[in-house]
Design an enzyme around this catalytic site. Structure first.
Site: not given
Length: 248
Positions: A94-96, A98, A122
């Site tokens: 998720h975020s970083f 990803a 994500s």
């Protein structure tokens, strides 16, 4: 309870399982920690052996210096995972996380391994879409303002100055890594990529999310949810269902 059955400070297993069909490796967001993925581990065990990555500089690794370079961090994670390729591997970030999942997948493939069965990205725009951002250069109040904007940090933590002071080095270190990251031209993975995004995420537009399809020679799917950067919390059941579908 954390079970250190992986014999690695990098890889945390919350629930033991036997007979799993695949191994799901979860990579946290900037400033996040392995414990963020406890609910996903609980939901997907025993079908999957769920392992969460613990970056240096937080929780049980708080005394270690943060790694502020995506490439260096991806190298270290890929090296740790090479001893855990006995099951089909799915990477969820998720975020970083990803961005790290994508770079870890590339490293496993480049080193001659089968590579992951799937990459789930994500809450993050595609590696080829760049924005000039400098959260990591802000003062402490500026970093905290970003945390409030994204709504991914517990309000009790934001209100507790002592706890925030403890968390800020990891948050700033992760932002340094992600904001200075530049993907190699044409960077791609053979693994299919599934993208999850929130329709009001201030850090990822619909176009930037869709651009992930340029980074895979496998299949591509995009799922858009109502919500902002941390839409996951409001759609946990749907997210788990999508992840389960990527386990093969």
């Amino acid at each position: 309870m954390i079970e250190q059955t992986t014999n690695s400070p990098w890889l945390i297993r919350f629930h033991s399982t036997q007979g799993a069909e695949a191994r799901l490796v979860c990579l946290p967001h900037a400033g996040g920690s392995a414990s963020y993925y406890f609910p996903m581990s609980r939901a997907l065990t025993p079908r999957a052996d769920v392992i969460a990555v613990q970056y240096p500089g937080r929780q049980d690794r708080r005394a270690e210096p943060c790694i502020t370079d995506v490439g260096e961090l991806a190298d270290a994670i890929a090296a740790e995972l090479k001893g855990h390729l006995d099951l089909p591997l799915v990477l969820f970030g998720h975020s970083f996380g990803a961005m790290l999942a994508f770079e870890v997948a590339r490293r496993l493939e480049q080193d001659g391994h089968t590579g992951p069965l799937h990459v789930i990205a994500s809450g993050r725009r595609a590696p080829s879409t760049h924005r000039e951002e400098s959260v990591h250069t802000r003062d402490d109040d500026g970093v905290i303002a970003e945390m409030r904007l994204l709504s991914g940090t517990d309000a009790r933590l934001l209100a507790d100055e002592e706890l925030m002071r403890m968390a800020l080095p990891a948050i700033r270190g992760d932002y340094t890594a992600v904001e200075t990251y530049r993907a190699e031209p044409g960077a791609s993975t053979r693994a299919p990529i599934t993208v999850l995004t929130g329709d009001t995420d201030p850090r990822t537009s619909a176009t930037e999310a869709a651009a992930w399809q340029d980074h895979t020679s496998g299949g591509f799917a995009l799922h858009t949810f109502p919500g902002g950067h941390f839409f996951l919390g409001d759609h946990a059941d749907d997210v788990v269902r999508i992840v389960a579908g990527c386990l093969g």
